[in-house]
Design a protein around this motif. Structure first.
Motif, PDB file in Angstrom:
ATOM      1  N   PHE A   1     -17.921  -5.463  11.195  1.00  0.00           N
ATOM      2  CA  PHE A   1     -17.090  -6.399  10.437  1.00  0.00           C
ATOM      3  C   PHE A   1     -16.180  -7.198  11.370  1.00  0.00           C
ATOM      4  CE2 PHE A   1     -18.164  -3.816   6.692  1.00  0.00           C
ATOM      5  CZ  PHE A   1     -18.350  -4.817   5.753  1.00  0.00           C
ATOM      6  N   ALA A   2     -15.618  -6.553  12.395  1.00  0.00           N
ATOM      7  CA  ALA A   2     -14.765  -7.261  13.346  1.00  0.00           C
ATOM      8  C   ALA A   2     -15.565  -8.315  14.111  1.00  0.00           C
ATOM      9  CB  ALA A   2     -14.122  -6.263  14.309  1.00  0.00           C
ATOM     10  N   TYR A   3     -16.801  -7.998  14.449  1.00  0.00           N
ATOM     11  CA  TYR A   3     -17.659  -8.956  15.148  1.00  0.00           C
ATOM     12  C   TYR A   3     -18.005 -10.131  14.241  1.00  0.00           C
ATOM     13  CZ  TYR A   3     -21.650 -10.815  17.751  1.00  0.00           C
ATOM     14  OH  TYR A   3     -22.524 -11.640  18.430  1.00  0.00           O
ATOM     15  N   ASP A   4     -18.209  -9.866  12.958  1.00  0.00           N
ATOM     16  CA  ASP A   4     -18.496 -10.947  12.008  1.00  0.00           C
ATOM     17  C   ASP A   4     -17.350 -11.953  11.954  1.00  0.00           C
ATOM     18  OD1 ASP A   4     -20.958 -10.009  11.388  1.00  0.00           O
ATOM     19  OD2 ASP A   4     -20.431  -9.151   9.442  1.00  0.00           O
ATOM     20  N   LYS A   5     -16.108 -11.456  12.057  1.00  0.00           N
ATOM     21  CA  LYS A   5     -14.956 -12.366  12.040  1.00  0.00           C
ATOM     22  C   LYS A   5     -15.023 -13.332  13.227  1.00  0.00           C
ATOM     23  CE  LYS A   5     -12.425 -10.599   8.567  1.00  0.00           C
ATOM     24  NZ  LYS A   5     -11.825 -11.337   7.449  1.00  0.00           N
ATOM     25  N   LYS A   6     -15.404 -12.812  14.397  1.00  0.00           N
ATOM     26  CA  LYS A   6     -15.517 -13.670  15.576  1.00  0.00           C
ATOM     27  C   LYS A   6     -16.651 -14.679  15.419  1.00  0.00           C
ATOM     28  CE  LYS A   6     -13.679 -10.068  18.604  1.00  0.00           C
ATOM     29  NZ  LYS A   6     -13.940  -9.152  19.748  1.00  0.00           N
ATOM     30  N   LEU A   7     -17.725 -14.239  14.770  1.00  0.00           N
ATOM     31  CA  LEU A   7     -18.826 -15.168  14.510  1.00  0.00           C
ATOM     32  C   LEU A   7     -18.394 -16.295  13.573  1.00  0.00           C
ATOM     33  CD1 LEU A   7     -21.938 -12.821  14.041  1.00  0.00           C
ATOM     34  CD2 LEU A   7     -21.369 -14.257  16.020  1.00  0.00           C
ATOM     35  N   MET A   8     -17.507 -15.991  12.636  1.00  0.00           N
ATOM     36  CA  MET A   8     -17.009 -17.030  11.722  1.00  0.00           C
ATOM     37  C   MET A   8     -16.258 -18.106  12.482  1.00  0.00           C
ATOM     38  SD  MET A   8     -15.612 -14.727   8.551  1.00  0.00           S
ATOM     39  CE  MET A   8     -16.512 -13.246   8.069  1.00  0.00           C
ATOM     40  N   VAL A   9     -15.437 -17.682  13.460  1.00  0.00           N
ATOM     41  CA  VAL A   9     -14.697 -18.658  14.265  1.00  0.00           C
ATOM     42  C   VAL A   9     -15.668 -19.558  15.019  1.00  0.00           C
ATOM     43  CG1 VAL A   9     -13.082 -18.911  16.193  1.00  0.00           C
ATOM     44  CG2 VAL A   9     -12.709 -17.122  14.478  1.00  0.00           C
ATOM     45  N   LYS A  10     -16.723 -18.980  15.601  1.00  0.00           N
ATOM     46  CA  LYS A  10     -17.718 -19.773  16.335  1.00  0.00           C
ATOM     47  C   LYS A  10     -18.506 -20.682  15.397  1.00  0.00           C
ATOM     48  CE  LYS A  10     -18.389 -16.523  20.172  1.00  0.00           C
ATOM     49  NZ  LYS A  10     -19.359 -15.683  20.927  1.00  0.00           N
ATOM     50  N   GLU A  11     -18.810 -20.186  14.208  1.00  0.00           N
ATOM     51  CA  GLU A  11     -19.545 -20.997  13.233  1.00  0.00           C
ATOM     52  C   GLU A  11     -18.740 -22.227  12.840  1.00  0.00           C
ATOM     53  OE1 GLU A  11     -22.784 -21.851  10.608  1.00  0.00           O
ATOM     54  OE2 GLU A  11     -22.587 -20.410  12.259  1.00  0.00           O
ATOM     55  N   LEU A  12     -17.459 -22.052  12.597  1.00  0.00           N
ATOM     56  CA  LEU A  12     -16.607 -23.187  12.239  1.00  0.00           C
ATOM     57  C   LEU A  12     -16.475 -24.150  13.409  1.00  0.00           C
ATOM     58  CD1 LEU A  12     -13.816 -21.265  10.283  1.00  0.00           C
ATOM     59  CD2 LEU A  12     -15.415 -22.916   9.309  1.00  0.00           C
ATOM     60  N   ALA A  13     -16.311 -23.605  14.619  1.00  0.00           N
ATOM     61  CA  ALA A  13     -16.167 -24.471  15.801  1.00  0.00           C
ATOM     62  C   ALA A  13     -17.426 -25.279  16.060  1.00  0.00           C
ATOM     63  CB  ALA A  13     -15.812 -23.620  17.018  1.00  0.00           C
ATOM     64  N   SER A  14     -18.597 -24.708  15.757  1.00  0.00           N
ATOM     65  CA  SER A  14     -19.853 -25.433  15.979  1.00  0.00           C
ATOM     66  C   SER A  14     -19.976 -26.659  15.090  1.00  0.00           C
ATOM     67  CB  SER A  14     -21.045 -24.498  15.744  1.00  0.00           C
ATOM     68  OG  SER A  14     -21.126 -24.116  14.374  1.00  0.00           O
ATOM     69  N   HIS A  15     -19.220 -26.690  14.002  1.00  0.00           N
ATOM     70  CA  HIS A  15     -19.222 -27.845  13.094  1.00  0.00           C
ATOM     71  C   HIS A  15     -17.962 -28.690  13.252  1.00  0.00           C
ATOM     72  CE1 HIS A  15     -22.799 -26.456  10.982  1.00  0.00           C
ATOM     73  NE2 HIS A  15     -22.262 -25.248  10.926  1.00  0.00           N
ATOM     74  N   GLY A  16     -17.200 -28.450  14.336  1.00  0.00           N
ATOM     75  CA  GLY A  16     -16.020 -29.266  14.605  1.00  0.00           C
ATOM     76  C   GLY A  16     -14.827 -28.935  13.738  1.00  0.00           C
ATOM     77  N   ILE A  17     -14.790 -27.739  13.194  1.00  0.00           N
ATOM     78  CA  ILE A  17     -13.680 -27.328  12.321  1.00  0.00           C
ATOM     79  C   ILE A  17     -12.799 -26.339  13.072  1.00  0.00           C
ATOM     80  CG2 ILE A  17     -13.041 -26.215  10.142  1.00  0.00           C
ATOM     81  CD1 ILE A  17     -15.781 -27.044   9.050  1.00  0.00           C
ATOM     82  N   GLN A  18     -11.519 -26.640  13.174  1.00  0.00           N
ATOM     83  CA  GLN A  18     -10.598 -25.729  13.846  1.00  0.00           C
ATOM     84  C   GLN A  18     -10.281 -24.545  12.931  1.00  0.00           C
ATOM     85  OE1 GLN A  18      -7.275 -27.210  16.077  1.00  0.00           O
ATOM     86  NE2 GLN A  18      -8.044 -29.317  16.025  1.00  0.00           N
ATOM     87  N   SER A  19      -9.958 -23.416  13.533  1.00  0.00           N
ATOM     88  CA  SER A  19      -9.678 -22.222  12.736  1.00  0.00           C
ATOM     89  C   SER A  19      -8.655 -21.349  13.434  1.00  0.00           C
ATOM     90  CB  SER A  19     -10.965 -21.423  12.486  1.00  0.00           C
ATOM     91  OG  SER A  19     -11.502 -20.956  13.708  1.00  0.00           O
ATOM     92  N   ILE A  20      -8.030 -20.486  12.640  1.00  0.00           N
ATOM     93  CA  ILE A  20      -7.102 -19.466  13.148  1.00  0.00           C
ATOM     94  C   ILE A  20      -7.510 -18.145  12.518  1.00  0.00           C
ATOM     95  CG2 ILE A  20      -4.717 -18.649  13.248  1.00  0.00           C
ATOM     96  CD1 ILE A  20      -3.782 -21.504  12.980  1.00  0.00           C
ATOM     97  N   LEU A  21      -7.837 -17.180  13.354  1.00  0.00           N
ATOM     98  CA  LEU A  21      -8.093 -15.816  12.897  1.00  0.00           C
ATOM     99  C   LEU A  21      -6.877 -14.993  13.278  1.00  0.00           C
ATOM    100  CD1 LEU A  21      -9.909 -13.580  11.733  1.00  0.00           C
ATOM    101  CD2 LEU A  21     -10.930 -13.344  14.007  1.00  0.00           C
ATOM    102  N   THR A  22      -6.122 -14.512  12.304  1.00  0.00           N
ATOM    103  CA  THR A  22      -4.833 -13.899  12.595  1.00  0.00           C
ATOM    104  C   THR A  22      -4.582 -12.684  11.714  1.00  0.00           C
ATOM    105  OG1 THR A  22      -2.431 -14.305  12.632  1.00  0.00           O
ATOM    106  CG2 THR A  22      -3.704 -15.469  10.979  1.00  0.00           C
ATOM    107  N   SER A  23      -3.749 -11.804  12.199  1.00  0.00           N
ATOM    108  CA  SER A  23      -3.279 -10.695  11.363  1.00  0.00           C
ATOM    109  C   SER A  23      -2.219 -11.235  10.404  1.00  0.00           C
ATOM    110  CB  SER A  23      -2.694  -9.586  12.237  1.00  0.00           C
ATOM    111  OG  SER A  23      -1.618 -10.076  13.004  1.00  0.00           O
ATOM    112  N   PRO A  24      -2.024 -10.602   9.259  1.00  0.00           N
ATOM    113  CA  PRO A  24      -1.062 -11.129   8.274  1.00  0.00           C
ATOM    114  C   PRO A  24       0.350 -11.274   8.822  1.00  0.00           C
ATOM    115  CG  PRO A  24      -2.494  -9.518   7.238  1.00  0.00           C
ATOM    116  CD  PRO A  24      -2.800  -9.477   8.702  1.00  0.00           C
TER     117      PRO A  24
END
Length: 448
Positions: free
Chosen positions: A405-428
């Motif tokens: 599940f933790a690896y999937d979160k990192k893949l989400m960041v890369k997926e968004l970046a591949s489409h030119g979308i900035q993202s923040i993965l953060t703890s609450p």
């Protein structure tokens, strides 16, 4: 008369010291049965206890209104923060007293041990302070203040009841908002973890021509003004103003997940309030959109003085819903409401890659017209599990799933970046700092 007698007994309490004295008298009577030489000592001890009780009653009840108590509370409470409340207490007794205070706090806190003890001198007044941390927005009802008074004898207690029932609303974290506001005004945002961003190029907003000081960029020297004044003069620029910043909050069931007493929705609401306030301080225009299975509240971006209060009142009432987010309705609303290129900060929670991929086509469409920043959360519990060593087969299985599940979160960041979308993965707990930090970075690099 019956009512007064009833109130007398209702507010009269026997203390442990009285029971200890009575137990001592009983022991003396028992010993007197076996040892006749004790004589009248047991009876004398018993009547001394009775006389002391009567004296204690006279001391406590001779003054009709021996103490006064009042709760000191703010007009509203800040969600997720330690809010300071107080109890003002004043004694009218001519002798020292020991006081115990019960403040009937709202049932939402689930506390039954709010008990304060203090000693007061004659005619003294005090203020007792304590902290409460609400974890849910809404109305909180406070009850009576009950004061238990003991004389120096300490055999009995008299209770005073002060009716001070009041309802206090719990709003999104305005205390956190004020903290960031003061930091932004004094340019001390780096003190709370917001890094300083190196500026690239110059803003188009010209401010003034001023004298050159050490550290100014040589490229900003105004040679015509320098020739007129015989001193080096430079052009001064400021950040571009009146840029639109929209906070879009997902209210679907994925935002119901709790963390340290607050839901992810509450963290997103607190961060949105702070970001809107910082944007207004930077003279940008702040707006708000909430969405779940349908679009909720829409507040067009504005920089008026009343804009922050309008956003605060709306966020106070928002609750999570139990259906998935309608991204098509969100995209239609964004295209209809936001007429110029803006920064759109989308607060959401994705627990799996397929959940992101279902929304990705609409996120890509929004990113074509606006600068889209997707903010989503780390699952801190799974992260903790993935870092713990496995001790058995079950532990290995749990650790493997948590790492996946933790690896999937990192893949989400890369997926968004591949489409030119900035993202923040953060703890609450770091959501607000990371979001404001990214906003300042985007503004410094003039990407909007």
């Amino acid at each position: 008369m019956k009512k007064l007698i009833g109130l007398f007994y209702k507010n009269l309490f026997f203390n442990n010291r009285l029971f200890a004295c009575l137990a001592g008298s009983v022991v003396l009577f028992i010993f007197g049965f076996f040892f006749p030489w004790l004589g009248i000592i047991p009876r004398l001890a018993f009547w001394i206890v009775v006389l002391l009780v009567i004296l204690d009653l006279l001391m406590l009840y001779r003054t009709s209104n021996g103490v006064f108590a009042k709760r000191i509370a703010p007009e509203r409470l800040s969600n997720g923060d330690e809010n300071e409340l107080g109890i003002y207490i004043e004694s009218f007794y001519p002798f020292n007293i020991n006081i115990g205070i019960i403040d009937e706090i709202p049932e939402q806190f689930q506390k039954r041990d709010v008990w304060f003890k203090t000693m007061m001198k004659p005619r003294e007044h005090k203020q007792i302070l304590y902290l409460l941390r609400p974890t849910r927005r809404g109305e909180y009802e406070f009850g009576f203040i009950r004061v238990f008074v003991k004389s120096p004898l300490g055999l009995i207690s008299r209770r005073y009841n002060f009716e001070q029932t009041e309802i206090l609303p719990v709003y999104p974290s305005f205390l956190q908002m004020r903290k960031y506001e003061l930091m932004a005004i004094s340019n001390r945002l780096t003190d709370i973890g917001i890094k300083k961003i190196r500026r690239i190029g110059h803003s188009l907003e010209f401010e003034q021509v001023k004298n050159y000081v050490s550290g100014d960029d040589y490229r900003t020297i105004n040679w015509k003004a320098t020739a007129r004044h015989s001193n080096l003069m430079v052009n001064s620029y400021v950040d571009e103003k009146s840029q639109h910043v929209y906070c879009v909050i997902d209210k679907s069931r994925s935002m119901k997940m709790p963390f340290e007493g607050l839901s992810l929705l509450d963290y997103a609401i607190n961060a949105s309030l702070v970001l809107s306030n910082v944007a207004l301080l930077k003279e940008d225009k702040a707006g708000l959109i909430t969405v779940s299975e349908k679009v909720g509240t829409v507040i067009p971006a504005d920089s008026k003085y009343t804009q922050l209060n309008k956003i605060l009142e709306v966020l106070y009432k928002e609750k999570t819903r139990y259906l998935e987010t309608n991204m098509e309705a969100l995209y239609t609303t964004v295209r209809r409401v936001i007429k110029q290129r803006s920064l759109v900060v989308f607060f959401a929670n994705y627990e799996s890659l397929p959940a992101l991929q279902r929304q990705l086509p609409f996120l890509r469409r929004i990113a074509k017209f606006h600068l889209l920043l997707v903010v989503f959360f780390e699952n801190t519990e799974l992260k903790t599990l993935s870092e713990q060593p496995a001790k058995d087969v079950e532990g290995i299985y749990i650790k493997t799933i948590a790492e996946k599940f933790a690896y999937d979160k990192k893949l989400m960041v890369k997926e968004l970046a591949s489409h030119g979308i900035q993202s923040i993965l953060t703890s609450p707990q770091n959501l607000t700092i990371n979001t404001v930090n990214r906003y300042l970075e985007i503004k410094a690099k003039q990407k909007i």
